[in-house]
Design a protein around this motif. Structure first.
Motif, PDB file in Angstrom:
ATOM      1  N   MET A   1      -7.437  12.710  10.020  1.00 44.23           N
ATOM      2  CA  MET A   1      -6.685  12.894   8.804  1.00 44.23           C
ATOM      3  C   MET A   1      -6.561  11.545   8.094  1.00 44.23           C
ATOM      4  SD  MET A   1      -2.649  13.758   8.236  1.00 44.23           S
ATOM      5  CE  MET A   1      -2.718  15.246   9.164  1.00 44.23           C
ATOM      6  N   LYS A   2      -6.856  11.545   6.808  1.00 40.30           N
ATOM      7  CA  LYS A   2      -6.722  10.316   6.023  1.00 40.30           C
ATOM      8  C   LYS A   2      -5.259   9.909   5.916  1.00 40.30           C
ATOM      9  CE  LYS A   2      -9.098  11.655   2.373  1.00 40.30           C
ATOM     10  NZ  LYS A   2      -9.799  11.612   1.090  1.00 40.30           N
ATOM     11  N   VAL A   3      -5.048   8.586   5.948  1.00 37.01           N
ATOM     12  CA  VAL A   3      -3.713   8.029   5.760  1.00 37.01           C
ATOM     13  C   VAL A   3      -3.781   6.955   4.692  1.00 37.01           C
ATOM     14  CG1 VAL A   3      -2.954   8.552   8.118  1.00 37.01           C
ATOM     15  CG2 VAL A   3      -3.958   6.322   7.604  1.00 37.01           C
ATOM     16  N   GLY A   4      -2.646   6.673   4.106  1.00 39.82           N
ATOM     17  CA  GLY A   4      -2.603   5.669   3.058  1.00 39.82           C
ATOM     18  C   GLY A   4      -1.298   4.903   3.079  1.00 39.82           C
ATOM     19  N   MET A   5      -1.247   3.893   2.249  1.00 42.21           N
ATOM     20  CA  MET A   5      -0.056   3.062   2.126  1.00 42.21           C
ATOM     21  C   MET A   5       0.022   2.548   0.702  1.00 42.21           C
ATOM     22  SD  MET A   5       0.679  -0.608   3.930  1.00 42.21           S
ATOM     23  CE  MET A   5      -0.591  -1.399   2.950  1.00 42.21           C
ATOM     24  N   VAL A   6       1.219   2.605   0.150  1.00 45.34           N
ATOM     25  CA  VAL A   6       1.512   1.977  -1.133  1.00 45.34           C
ATOM     26  C   VAL A   6       2.637   0.984  -0.849  1.00 45.34           C
ATOM     27  CG1 VAL A   6       2.311   2.295  -3.495  1.00 45.34           C
ATOM     28  CG2 VAL A   6       0.870   4.047  -2.417  1.00 45.34           C
ATOM     29  N   ALA A   7       2.364  -0.295  -1.050  1.00 45.03           N
ATOM     30  CA  ALA A   7       3.357  -1.332  -0.773  1.00 45.03           C
ATOM     31  C   ALA A   7       3.650  -2.098  -2.056  1.00 45.03           C
ATOM     32  CB  ALA A   7       2.846  -2.288   0.297  1.00 45.03           C
ATOM     33  N   ARG A  32     -13.141  -4.824   4.894  1.00 49.77           N
ATOM     34  CA  ARG A  32     -14.173  -5.158   5.881  1.00 49.77           C
ATOM     35  C   ARG A  32     -14.065  -4.327   7.151  1.00 49.77           C
ATOM     36  NH1 ARG A  32     -12.714 -10.718   4.452  1.00 49.77           N
ATOM     37  NH2 ARG A  32     -14.385 -11.545   3.170  1.00 49.77           N
ATOM     38  N   THR A  33     -12.927  -3.707   7.378  1.00 50.34           N
ATOM     39  CA  THR A  33     -12.716  -2.997   8.635  1.00 50.34           C
ATOM     40  C   THR A  33     -13.241  -1.574   8.560  1.00 50.34           C
ATOM     41  OG1 THR A  33     -10.474  -2.329   8.018  1.00 50.34           O
ATOM     42  CG2 THR A  33     -10.694  -4.395   9.239  1.00 50.34           C
ATOM     43  N   PRO A  34     -13.829  -1.107   9.662  1.00 45.82           N
ATOM     44  CA  PRO A  34     -14.311   0.271   9.692  1.00 45.82           C
ATOM     45  C   PRO A  34     -13.178   1.254   9.427  1.00 45.82           C
ATOM     46  CG  PRO A  34     -15.135  -0.955  11.580  1.00 45.82           C
ATOM     47  CD  PRO A  34     -14.105  -1.827  10.911  1.00 45.82           C
ATOM     48  N   GLY A  35     -13.476   2.274   8.650  1.00 42.65           N
ATOM     49  CA  GLY A  35     -12.499   3.310   8.371  1.00 42.65           C
ATOM     50  C   GLY A  35     -11.606   3.054   7.172  1.00 42.65           C
ATOM     51  N   CYS A  36     -11.666   1.846   6.610  1.00 47.45           N
ATOM     52  CA  CYS A  36     -10.896   1.588   5.391  1.00 47.45           C
ATOM     53  C   CYS A  36     -11.694   2.124   4.214  1.00 47.45           C
ATOM     54  CB  CYS A  36     -10.616   0.101   5.212  1.00 47.45           C
ATOM     55  SG  CYS A  36      -9.666  -0.247   3.704  1.00 47.45           S
ATOM     56  N   LEU A  37     -11.133   3.070   3.510  1.00 48.40           N
ATOM     57  CA  LEU A  37     -11.822   3.703   2.392  1.00 48.40           C
ATOM     58  C   LEU A  37     -11.650   2.939   1.089  1.00 48.40           C
ATOM     59  CD1 LEU A  37     -10.802   7.362   3.244  1.00 48.40           C
ATOM     60  CD2 LEU A  37     -13.003   6.232   3.704  1.00 48.40           C
TER      61      LEU A  37
END
Length: 92
Positions: A1-7, A32-37
């Motif tokens: 499941m995709k996750v996100g963050m708004v800071a 640069r990290t795997p899985g970061c969309l």
């Protein structure tokens, strides 16, 4: 499941440009990290806003570990006028 963050970060005016550069460096490392969309930096009149999306919770954790391992400064400190507002998101 995709996750996100708004800071939302609120740097003092004297530190805004430095803080903006700092957020851009962190976003570059996230990307640069795997899985970061996506990892982007936005600004409003009062805030510097990070918006990041990952493939999974595991990728989120790995991205933060990579940022810390890279020695990037992500801690709250006196350069910020008030506490950050962080919203974690999960795809529905």
């Amino acid at each position: 499941m995709k996750v996100g963050m708004v800071a939302s970060h609120y740097p003092h005016a004297a530190h805004r440009e430095e803080f903006l550069a700092r957020v851009h460096r962190v976003a570059e490392e996230f990307r640069r990290t795997p899985g970061c969309l996506s990892a982007d930096c936005w600004v409003s009149d009062e805030a510097v806003i990070s918006i990041v999306q990952w493939e999974s919770e595991e990728d989120y954790a790995a991205s933060f570990a990579a940022v810390v391992a890279a020695g990037l400064d992500i801690g709250f400190d006196e350069r910020e006028a008030r506490p950050r507002e962080i919203v974690r998101l999960a795809a529905a």
